[in-house]
Design an enzyme around this catalytic site. Structure first.
Site, PDB file in Angstrom:
ATOM      1  N   SER A 125      19.938 -38.637 -47.550  1.00  0.00           N
ATOM      2  CA  SER A 125      20.151 -37.993 -46.249  1.00  0.00           C
ATOM      3  C   SER A 125      19.762 -36.532 -46.320  1.00  0.00           C
ATOM      4  O   SER A 125      19.881 -35.885 -47.373  1.00  0.00           O
ATOM      5  CB  SER A 125      21.638 -38.114 -45.897  1.00  0.00           C
ATOM      6  OG  SER A 125      21.961 -37.270 -44.829  1.00  0.00           O
ATOM      7  N   TYR A 150      31.245 -37.708 -48.266  1.00  0.00           N
ATOM      8  CA  TYR A 150      30.080 -38.541 -47.914  1.00  0.00           C
ATOM      9  C   TYR A 150      28.794 -37.867 -48.395  1.00  0.00           C
ATOM     10  O   TYR A 150      27.966 -38.470 -49.083  1.00  0.00           O
ATOM     11  CB  TYR A 150      30.016 -38.781 -46.389  1.00  0.00           C
ATOM     12  CG  TYR A 150      28.641 -39.191 -45.931  1.00  0.00           C
ATOM     13  CD1 TYR A 150      28.179 -40.472 -46.151  1.00  0.00           C
ATOM     14  CD2 TYR A 150      27.779 -38.268 -45.333  1.00  0.00           C
ATOM     15  CE1 TYR A 150      26.891 -40.845 -45.779  1.00  0.00           C
ATOM     16  CE2 TYR A 150      26.501 -38.616 -44.956  1.00  0.00           C
ATOM     17  CZ  TYR A 150      26.055 -39.902 -45.183  1.00  0.00           C
ATOM     18  OH  TYR A 150      24.791 -40.266 -44.824  1.00  0.00           O
ATOM     19  N   LYS A 154      25.778 -38.807 -51.554  1.00  0.00           N
ATOM     20  CA  LYS A 154      24.306 -38.867 -51.489  1.00  0.00           C
ATOM     21  C   LYS A 154      23.692 -38.000 -52.592  1.00  0.00           C
ATOM     22  O   LYS A 154      22.721 -38.390 -53.245  1.00  0.00           O
ATOM     23  CB  LYS A 154      23.812 -38.427 -50.105  1.00  0.00           C
ATOM     24  CG  LYS A 154      24.214 -39.383 -48.991  1.00  0.00           C
ATOM     25  CD  LYS A 154      23.631 -40.773 -49.195  1.00  0.00           C
ATOM     26  CE  LYS A 154      24.135 -41.793 -48.213  1.00  0.00           C
ATOM     27  NZ  LYS A 154      23.777 -43.179 -48.565  1.00  0.00           N
TER      28      LYS A 154
HETATM   29  C1  UD1 Z   1      25.697 -36.812 -39.175  1.00  0.00           C
HETATM   30  C2  UD1 Z   1      26.084 -36.452 -40.575  1.00  0.00           C
HETATM   31  C3  UD1 Z   1      24.974 -36.857 -41.487  1.00  0.00           C
HETATM   32  C4  UD1 Z   1      24.697 -38.328 -41.357  1.00  0.00           C
HETATM   33  C5  UD1 Z   1      24.321 -38.614 -39.907  1.00  0.00           C
HETATM   34  C6  UD1 Z   1      24.076 -40.093 -39.650  1.00  0.00           C
HETATM   35  C7  UD1 Z   1      27.514 -34.456 -40.363  1.00  0.00           C
HETATM   36  C8  UD1 Z   1      27.652 -33.017 -40.692  1.00  0.00           C
HETATM   37  N1  UD1 Z   1      26.340 -35.018 -40.699  1.00  0.00           N
HETATM   38  O1  UD1 Z   1      24.587 -36.004 -38.804  1.00  0.00           O
HETATM   39  O2  UD1 Z   1      25.335 -36.561 -42.825  1.00  0.00           O
HETATM   40  O3  UD1 Z   1      23.650 -38.692 -42.213  1.00  0.00           O
HETATM   41  O4  UD1 Z   1      25.396 -38.172 -39.056  1.00  0.00           O
HETATM   42  O5  UD1 Z   1      25.240 -40.840 -39.733  1.00  0.00           O
HETATM   43  O6  UD1 Z   1      28.381 -35.046 -39.796  1.00  0.00           O
HETATM   44  N2  UD1 Z   1      27.157 -34.010 -31.083  1.00  0.00           N
HETATM   45  C9  UD1 Z   1      27.773 -33.660 -29.909  1.00  0.00           C
HETATM   46  N3  UD1 Z   1      28.696 -34.509 -29.371  1.00  0.00           N
HETATM   47  C10 UD1 Z   1      29.026 -35.689 -29.963  1.00  0.00           C
HETATM   48  C11 UD1 Z   1      28.378 -36.057 -31.166  1.00  0.00           C
HETATM   49  C12 UD1 Z   1      27.446 -35.186 -31.702  1.00  0.00           C
HETATM   50  O7  UD1 Z   1      27.514 -32.585 -29.360  1.00  0.00           O
HETATM   51  O8  UD1 Z   1      29.894 -36.406 -29.426  1.00  0.00           O
HETATM   52  C13 UD1 Z   1      26.145 -33.109 -31.650  1.00  0.00           C
HETATM   53  C14 UD1 Z   1      26.493 -32.593 -33.041  1.00  0.00           C
HETATM   54  O9  UD1 Z   1      27.246 -31.431 -32.962  1.00  0.00           O
HETATM   55  C15 UD1 Z   1      25.101 -32.398 -33.636  1.00  0.00           C
HETATM   56  C16 UD1 Z   1      24.229 -33.444 -32.954  1.00  0.00           C
HETATM   57  O10 UD1 Z   1      24.958 -33.830 -31.786  1.00  0.00           O
HETATM   58  O11 UD1 Z   1      24.620 -31.137 -33.265  1.00  0.00           O
HETATM   59  C17 UD1 Z   1      23.973 -34.644 -33.806  1.00  0.00           C
HETATM   60  O12 UD1 Z   1      25.214 -35.142 -34.285  1.00  0.00           O
HETATM   61  P1  UD1 Z   1      25.345 -36.529 -35.054  1.00  0.00           P
HETATM   62  O13 UD1 Z   1      24.645 -37.578 -34.299  1.00  0.00           O
HETATM   63  O14 UD1 Z   1      26.792 -36.737 -35.368  1.00  0.00           O
HETATM   64  O15 UD1 Z   1      24.524 -36.307 -36.384  1.00  0.00           O
HETATM   65  P2  UD1 Z   1      24.653 -35.152 -37.504  1.00  0.00           P
HETATM   66  O16 UD1 Z   1      25.939 -34.449 -37.430  1.00  0.00           O
HETATM   67  O17 UD1 Z   1      23.416 -34.336 -37.444  1.00  0.00           O
END
Ligand code: UD1
Length: 339
Positions: A125, A150, A154
């Site tokens: 990842s 987690y 990795k």
């Molecule tokens: C997360 C994990 C990453 C993992 C990936 C896939 C973390 C820090 N990283 O990535 O290790 O490989 O998921 O499972 O958790 N967001 C919102 N509202 C929401 C959900 C997300 O605003 O309800 C935003 C988050 O703040 C982020 C973006 O959307 O900026 C993407 O979030 P997400 O899909 O959870 O992925 P990551 O956090 O990048």
């Protein structure tokens, strides 16, 4: 050629099984069904017209893993997806994560070393880079201290594989560092099936539009980015799946230049949370109910890939756009939610 896909009924695993079958590989799936359902087999079969071999197996059961490999000595490659992946849960239950993601990897590797052909693809990842100092992120960017158990699994997983490669020259491995996989198969026969409240952005978006969730919270709009929201590299899961097949073929054809290689898998394009929402609204024609909420602990400001190594060395490039990925995710959501 027989390929083992662990976690092959999961989100990325199932899409990879489809791509392997479409390239003529014989696929054996093992999965413990802890975060997937057996119905995914029907989806895979509907797309490819071929039913993969399936065995329910919990990779923590060392004896059963050994027994499995004794019965499948003709496996020539392993794509190892099986792992727990919820960042928040890993903070609450670190030992569960080390057991699920590390013990199982060690058992797998021990068995793979006994095969005649030991070719291994590992699900890594972009989380290993933490908040990288420069964008886009290349494979030589420093590995930052992990933010969660987690993420640590990795990093440790890559180290375990690398150490193994150093002493067993016949063992060949590739670690693929995924950015943010989203979307679903264009046929809408397989896709992401989050259990409970989705933690990731895209399933939360589609479930909100489907009326399952009331409102999406956008975590933080005061980041130092053009629109204040975090930037990620969203990659279509089908593009990601195809990269696994290409990486495996590289090992099978002995084209690797070292017995441990690492590749970033992303599109190379960063998109903000607001841009992701905008893309969803455009392709779905739905208005999304969202609000701004505080930052989520552990989120990095931005992460997007330098994909030149995968482009040049693997000859692979992500083809789908954010719009394509959002449309496929929405079509899948409509199917599972009967809309
Ligand atoms: C997360 C994990 C990453 C993992 C990936 C896939 C973390 C820090 N990283 O990535 O290790 O490989 O998921 O499972 O958790 N967001 C919102 N509202 C929401 C959900 C997300 O605003 O309800 C935003 C988050 O703040 C982020 C973006 O959307 O900026 C993407 O979030 P997400 O899909 O959870 O992925 P990551 O956090 O990048």
């Amino acid at each position: 050629m027989k390929i083992l896909v662990t976690g092959g009924l999961g989100f990325i695993g199932s899409h990879t099984v489809v791509e392997l079958q479409e390239k003529g590989f014989e696929v054996v799936i093992v999965d413990d069904l802890s975060n997937s359902t057996i119905e995914v087999m029907e989806g895979i079969t509907a797309i490819t017209g071929k039913r993969p071999i399936f065995e329910k197996l919990d990779l923590k059961e060392k004896d059963k893993v050994e027994d499995f490999f004794r019965r499948h000595k003709d496996i020539v490659g392993v794509i190892h997806f099986a792992a727990s992946k919820a960042v928040g849960e890993s903070v609450e239950k670190p030992l569960l994560y080390y057991e699920n993601n590390i013990n199982t990897l060690v058992y797998m590797l021990k068995s793979v070393l006994n095969l005649d052909a030991s070719n291994f693809i590992f699900s890594s990842s972009c989380t290993v880079y933490g908040q990288a100092d420069t964008m886009p992120i290349t494979e030589s960017a420093p590995i930052k201290p992990a933010e969660s158990p987690y993420g640590n699994t990795k990093q440790i997983g890559e180290e375990i594989i690398q150490d193994t490669c150093k002493v067993y020259s016949e063992f060949k491995a590739i670690a693929l560092r995924y950015f943010n996989p989203i979307g679903a198969h264009p046929s809408a026969n397989i896709g992401e099936l989050p259990i409970g409240v989705p933690q990731n952005l895209v399933p939360f978006i589609t479930q909100t539009a489907a009326g399952i969730r009331q409102q999406l919270s956008v975590f933080g709009n005061d980041y130092p980015t053009p629109d204040g929201t975090c930037i990620r590299d969203y990659i279509h899961v089908v593009d990601l799946a195809k990269a696994h097949v290409v990486a495996l073929q590289r090992l099978l054809e002995n084209k690797n230049t070292s017995n441990f290689e690492v590749f970033n898998l992303g599109t190379g394009k960063g998109s903000s949370v607001l841009e992701a929402i905008e893309a969803f609204e455009k392709v779905s024609g739905e208005k999304l109910n969202y609000t701004f909420a505080p930052r989520r602990p552990g989120d990095v400001i931005q992460a997007y890939a330098d994909t030149s190594k995968a482009n040049e060395v693997l000859g692979w490039k992500a083809k789908s756009t954010l719009d394509d990925a959002m449309l496929s995710a929405w079509n899948w959501e409509k199917k599972v939610s009967n809309i």
